[in-house]
Design a protein around this motif. Structure first.
Motif, short mmCIF file in Angstrom:
data_model
loop_
_atom_site.label_atom_id
_atom_site.label_comp_id
_atom_site.label_asym_id
_atom_site.label_seq_id
_atom_site.Cartn_x
_atom_site.Cartn_y
_atom_site.Cartn_z
N GLN A 1 22.79 -23.84 -5.76
CA GLN A 1 24.06 -24.37 -6.29
C GLN A 1 23.79 -25.37 -7.42
O GLN A 1 24.48 -25.38 -8.44
N LYS A 2 22.76 -26.22 -7.21
CA LYS A 2 22.43 -27.23 -8.21
C LYS A 2 22.04 -26.54 -9.53
O LYS A 2 22.52 -26.90 -10.62
N ASP A 3 21.19 -25.50 -9.43
CA ASP A 3 20.75 -24.81 -10.64
C ASP A 3 21.93 -24.14 -11.36
O ASP A 3 22.04 -24.18 -12.58
N SER A 4 22.78 -23.58 -10.54
CA SER A 4 23.94 -22.90 -11.12
C SER A 4 24.83 -23.92 -11.83
O SER A 4 25.31 -23.68 -12.95
N LEU A 5 25.06 -25.06 -11.20
CA LEU A 5 25.88 -26.12 -11.82
C LEU A 5 25.25 -26.62 -13.11
O LEU A 5 25.94 -26.86 -14.10
N LEU A 6 23.94 -26.78 -13.05
CA LEU A 6 23.21 -27.27 -14.22
C LEU A 6 23.41 -26.32 -15.40
O LEU A 6 23.63 -26.74 -16.54
N GLN A 7 23.35 -25.02 -15.09
CA GLN A 7 23.54 -24.01 -16.13
C GLN A 7 24.95 -24.13 -16.73
O GLN A 7 25.12 -24.17 -17.95
N ARG A 8 25.98 -24.23 -15.85
CA ARG A 8 27.38 -24.33 -16.33
C ARG A 8 27.55 -25.61 -17.15
O ARG A 8 28.25 -25.60 -18.16
N LEU A 9 26.91 -26.69 -16.68
CA LEU A 9 27.02 -27.95 -17.41
C LEU A 9 26.44 -27.84 -18.81
O LEU A 9 27.07 -28.27 -19.80
N GLU A 10 25.26 -27.17 -18.88
CA GLU A 10 24.65 -27.02 -20.21
C GLU A 10 25.52 -26.18 -21.14
O GLU A 10 25.70 -26.49 -22.31
N ASP A 11 26.09 -25.09 -20.56
CA ASP A 11 26.98 -24.23 -21.37
C ASP A 11 28.19 -25.03 -21.87
O ASP A 11 28.57 -24.95 -23.05
N THR A 12 28.78 -25.80 -20.95
CA THR A 12 29.99 -26.55 -21.31
C THR A 12 29.66 -27.62 -22.36
O THR A 12 30.44 -27.85 -23.30
N GLU A 13 28.49 -28.25 -22.22
CA GLU A 13 28.11 -29.27 -23.21
C GLU A 13 27.86 -28.64 -24.58
O GLU A 13 28.19 -29.22 -25.62
N ARG B 1 22.23 -32.28 -2.03
CA ARG B 1 23.69 -32.41 -1.97
C ARG B 1 24.16 -33.50 -2.94
O ARG B 1 25.11 -33.33 -3.67
N PHE B 2 23.36 -34.59 -2.95
CA PHE B 2 23.74 -35.69 -3.84
C PHE B 2 23.67 -35.23 -5.31
O PHE B 2 24.58 -35.47 -6.11
N GLN B 3 22.58 -34.53 -5.66
CA GLN B 3 22.45 -34.04 -7.03
C GLN B 3 23.57 -33.06 -7.38
O GLN B 3 24.13 -33.09 -8.48
N LYS B 4 23.93 -32.18 -6.41
CA LYS B 4 24.98 -31.20 -6.63
C LYS B 4 26.31 -31.92 -6.93
O LYS B 4 27.02 -31.59 -7.90
N ASP B 5 26.63 -32.93 -6.10
CA ASP B 5 27.89 -33.67 -6.30
C ASP B 5 27.92 -34.35 -7.67
O ASP B 5 28.94 -34.35 -8.36
N SER B 6 26.76 -34.90 -8.00
CA SER B 6 26.67 -35.60 -9.29
C SER B 6 26.87 -34.63 -10.45
O SER B 6 27.62 -34.90 -11.40
N LEU B 7 26.21 -33.45 -10.34
CA LEU B 7 26.37 -32.43 -11.39
C LEU B 7 27.81 -31.95 -11.48
O LEU B 7 28.36 -31.76 -12.58
N LEU B 8 28.43 -31.76 -10.31
CA LEU B 8 29.82 -31.29 -10.27
C LEU B 8 30.73 -32.27 -11.00
O LEU B 8 31.62 -31.88 -11.75
N GLN B 9 30.44 -33.57 -10.79
CA GLN B 9 31.25 -34.60 -11.44
C GLN B 9 31.09 -34.52 -12.97
O GLN B 9 32.08 -34.50 -13.71
N LEU C 1 30.13 -31.97 -14.69
CA LEU C 1 30.73 -30.73 -15.18
C LEU C 1 32.23 -30.89 -15.36
O LEU C 1 32.81 -30.50 -16.38
N GLU C 2 32.88 -31.52 -14.36
CA GLU C 2 34.34 -31.70 -14.44
C GLU C 2 34.69 -32.59 -15.64
O GLU C 2 35.64 -32.31 -16.37
N ASP C 3 33.92 -33.66 -15.83
CA ASP C 3 34.17 -34.56 -16.97
C ASP C 3 34.04 -33.79 -18.30
O ASP C 3 34.87 -33.90 -19.20
N THR C 4 32.93 -33.01 -18.37
CA THR C 4 32.69 -32.28 -19.62
C THR C 4 33.77 -31.23 -19.87
O THR C 4 34.22 -31.03 -21.01
N GLU C 5 34.23 -30.56 -18.78
CA GLU C 5 35.30 -29.57 -18.94
C GLU C 5 36.62 -30.23 -19.37
O GLU C 5 37.36 -29.69 -20.18
N ALA C 6 36.85 -31.45 -18.82
CA ALA C 6 38.07 -32.18 -19.22
C ALA C 6 37.99 -32.55 -20.70
O ALA C 6 38.96 -32.37 -21.47
N ARG C 7 36.83 -33.02 -21.10
CA ARG C 7 36.61 -33.36 -22.51
C ARG C 7 36.81 -32.12 -23.39
O ARG C 7 37.43 -32.19 -24.45
#
Lengths: 80, 80, 80, 80
Positions: B9-21, C7-15, C17-23
């Motif tokens: 999940q972390k890797d997948s999120l990281l990928q989405r984050l990079e795409d979004t950035e 889990r902590f890293q996942k939550d942090s990434l999710l946050q 990602l949401e910020d970047t998507e909002a931006r």
């Protein structure tokens, strides 16, 4: 004085009278000619003045239309 | 959940984050470009308006001079 | 790493990602807004140019009519 | 004819001659007056024509300047 002398004076006077009357006719013809020229000049002048007045009205029209065009330009500048 | 699943999940999120950035950077570049175009259009517009104002002043001058010319014509007609 | 840590890293990434998507959404809205402003400015500019062209045609007409008036004046002067 | 009759004719002729000469002087004065009026009208006309020519030159200048203004407007429209 003798009748001969009177006759001579009469003939001489008659000659001078005829010359003077001939000169009179020439002068009257010249006067009449000049009066006609003056009259025709007055008429030309009147026509001329009328033509200039028409020109003036045209010019007034053009100035008015240029002023309208100017007002349109002002509106365009203010609207932009 | 297992640690493996979290890592996935972390890797997948990281990928989405990079795409979004990356998308963010593209959008910011487009925005900056558009803002510069708008600014340059505003400047052009200002210059344009200034040029039109100069034109208007010239036109005002010409109308004024035509009106003077008209007044001269009026005087000529009245004097004749 | 422990599951907790992931889990902590996942939550942090999710946050993030949401910020970047909002931006992203904000930037897309700004872009769309700017694009509409640019389009509307182009339309205004087109209308403006059309109005200036009409003005130009009017001005051409006035210059032509002043030239006719000028020719009439020339004839008047030559005829007198 | 008797000397008396001749004297009478002479006096009568003398009277007519004097009348005709008087009339001559009047006509010559009128002619001279008219000729002066004609001459002064010709001079006025010449001045008038000169003034109209000045007006024409001014008008030519204004038309030329309006044409320059028109060309400036064309360039503005084409540049935008």
């Amino acid at each position: 004085e003798s009748a001969n002398e009177f006759r001579f004076q009469k003939d001489s006077l008659l000659q001078r009278l005829e010359d003077t009357e001939a000169r009179n006719q020439t002068l009257e013809a010249q006067l009449s000619d000049l009066e006609q020229r003056l009259e025709s000049i007055q008429l030309e002048r009147e026509t001329y003045r009328k033509n200039l007045r028409s020109l003036l009205e045209l010019l007034d029209g053009k100035i008015f239309e240029l002023t309208e065009l100017r007002d349109t330009l002002v509106k365009l500048i203010e609207a932009s």
